[in-house]
Design a protein around this motif. Structure first.
Motif, mmCIF file in Angstrom:
data_model
loop_
_atom_site.group_PDB
_atom_site.id
_atom_site.type_symbol
_atom_site.label_atom_id
_atom_site.label_comp_id
_atom_site.label_asym_id
_atom_site.label_seq_id
_atom_site.Cartn_x
_atom_site.Cartn_y
_atom_site.Cartn_z
ATOM 1 N N GLU A 46 17.967 62.212 55.161
ATOM 2 C CA GLU A 46 19.157 61.306 54.780
ATOM 3 C C GLU A 46 20.423 61.964 55.528
ATOM 4 N N ALA A 47 20.764 63.347 55.346
ATOM 5 C CA ALA A 47 21.763 64.169 56.019
ATOM 6 C C ALA A 47 22.095 63.812 57.537
ATOM 7 N N VAL A 48 20.724 63.820 58.325
ATOM 8 C CA VAL A 48 20.850 63.702 59.676
ATOM 9 C C VAL A 48 21.337 61.911 59.932
ATOM 10 N N ALA A 49 20.687 60.951 59.029
ATOM 11 C CA ALA A 49 21.084 59.677 59.152
ATOM 12 C C ALA A 49 22.412 59.478 59.122
ATOM 13 N N ILE A 50 23.060 60.270 58.074
ATOM 14 C CA ILE A 50 24.463 59.951 57.516
ATOM 15 C C ILE A 50 25.324 60.411 59.019
ATOM 16 N N GLN A 51 24.913 61.791 59.319
ATOM 17 C CA GLN A 51 25.435 62.438 60.564
ATOM 18 C C GLN A 51 25.677 61.483 61.810
ATOM 19 N N LEU A 52 24.389 60.665 62.114
ATOM 20 C CA LEU A 52 24.310 59.679 63.101
ATOM 21 C C LEU A 52 25.235 58.749 62.730
ATOM 22 N N GLU A 53 25.432 58.210 61.682
ATOM 23 C CA GLU A 53 26.415 57.075 61.534
ATOM 24 C C GLU A 53 27.944 57.604 61.589
ATOM 25 N N ILE A 54 28.179 58.820 61.238
ATOM 26 C CA ILE A 54 29.414 59.296 61.709
ATOM 27 C C ILE A 54 29.972 59.437 62.809
ATOM 28 N N GLU A 55 28.681 59.815 63.769
ATOM 29 C CA GLU A 55 29.191 60.043 65.216
ATOM 30 C C GLU A 55 29.154 58.885 65.827
ATOM 31 N N ASP A 56 28.442 57.810 65.384
ATOM 32 C CA ASP A 56 28.727 56.132 65.779
ATOM 33 C C ASP A 56 30.011 55.903 65.695
ATOM 34 N N GLU A 57 30.418 56.118 64.364
ATOM 35 C CA GLU A 57 31.922 55.727 64.146
ATOM 36 C C GLU A 57 32.880 56.331 65.081
ATOM 37 N N GLN A 58 32.774 57.733 64.999
ATOM 38 C CA GLN A 58 33.652 58.360 66.087
ATOM 39 C C GLN A 58 33.632 57.932 67.374
ATOM 40 N N LEU A 59 32.740 57.682 67.878
ATOM 41 C CA LEU A 59 32.391 57.209 69.178
ATOM 42 C C LEU A 59 32.967 55.892 69.297
ATOM 43 N N ASN A 60 32.759 54.806 68.604
ATOM 44 C CA ASN A 60 33.647 53.673 68.348
ATOM 45 C C ASN A 60 35.102 53.803 68.384
ATOM 46 N N GLU A 61 35.577 54.777 67.705
ATOM 47 C CA GLU A 61 37.214 55.011 67.466
ATOM 48 C C GLU A 61 37.563 55.539 68.637
ATOM 49 N N TRP A 62 36.806 56.201 69.369
ATOM 50 C CA TRP A 62 37.230 57.034 70.716
ATOM 51 C C TRP A 62 37.166 55.958 71.812
ATOM 52 N N ARG A 63 36.317 55.089 71.852
ATOM 53 C CA ARG A 63 36.164 54.068 72.768
ATOM 54 C C ARG A 63 37.365 53.179 72.662
ATOM 55 N N GLU A 64 37.739 52.603 71.505
ATOM 56 C CA GLU A 64 39.021 51.851 71.128
ATOM 57 C C GLU A 64 40.482 52.700 71.797
ATOM 58 N N LYS A 65 40.499 53.687 71.391
ATOM 59 C CA LYS A 65 41.635 54.717 71.795
ATOM 60 C C LYS A 65 41.575 54.695 73.342
ATOM 61 N N MET A 66 40.530 55.025 74.044
ATOM 62 C CA MET A 66 40.500 54.964 75.398
ATOM 63 C C MET A 66 40.875 53.696 76.087
ATOM 64 N N HIS A 67 40.000 52.713 75.438
ATOM 65 C CA HIS A 67 40.621 51.415 75.946
ATOM 66 C C HIS A 67 42.139 50.976 75.846
ATOM 67 N N ALA A 68 42.760 51.480 74.780
ATOM 68 C CA ALA A 68 44.021 51.184 74.750
ATOM 69 C C ALA A 68 44.962 52.086 75.682
ATOM 70 N N ILE A 69 44.486 53.148 75.855
ATOM 71 C CA ILE A 69 45.316 54.051 76.896
ATOM 72 C C ILE A 69 45.095 53.492 78.184
ATOM 73 N N LYS A 70 43.817 53.106 78.690
ATOM 74 C CA LYS A 70 43.793 52.404 79.981
ATOM 75 C C LYS A 70 44.408 51.080 79.935
ATOM 76 N N SER A 71 44.791 50.344 79.015
ATOM 77 C CA SER A 71 45.270 48.934 79.183
ATOM 78 C C SER A 71 46.982 49.234 79.324
ATOM 79 N N LYS A 72 47.469 50.295 79.050
ATOM 80 C CA LYS A 72 48.968 50.661 78.880
ATOM 81 C C LYS A 72 49.227 51.020 80.401
ATOM 82 N N ASN A 73 48.028 51.530 81.354
ATOM 83 C CA ASN A 73 48.313 51.836 82.647
ATOM 84 C C ASN A 73 48.224 50.848 83.471
#
Length: 73
Positions: A46-73
């Motif tokens: 269960e702990a590993v499953a929750i950690q996987l989900e947390i990391e997936d969410e963090q990755l998606n947030e990072w991707r959104e931020k990077m897309h926003a940064i690239k869009s500004k350039n």
């Protein structure tokens, strides 16, 4: 980002990890998750499953931020 229980999809992913992958995920756990595992409120799976989900969410947030940064350039 509060995840209290593991979703079935992530439990399945966690069950299919190698012991090395599981160990790496466990080493990255933060917040209350290690204590919940320590106090046996969660199984390791269960702990590993929750950690996987947390990391997936963090990755998606990072991707959104990077897309926003690239869009500004």
């Amino acid at each position: 980002m509060k995840i209290k229980t593991a979703k079935d999809e992530y439990l399945e992913k966690a069950a299919n990890l190698t012991s090395e992958e599981t160990e790496r995920l466990l080493s990255r756990m933060g917040g209350k998750l290690p204590r919940r595992l320590d106090k046996e409120k969660l199984t390791q799976l269960e702990a590993v499953a929750i950690q996987l989900e947390i990391e997936d969410e963090q990755l998606n947030e990072w991707r959104e931020k990077m897309h926003a940064i690239k869009s500004k350039n």
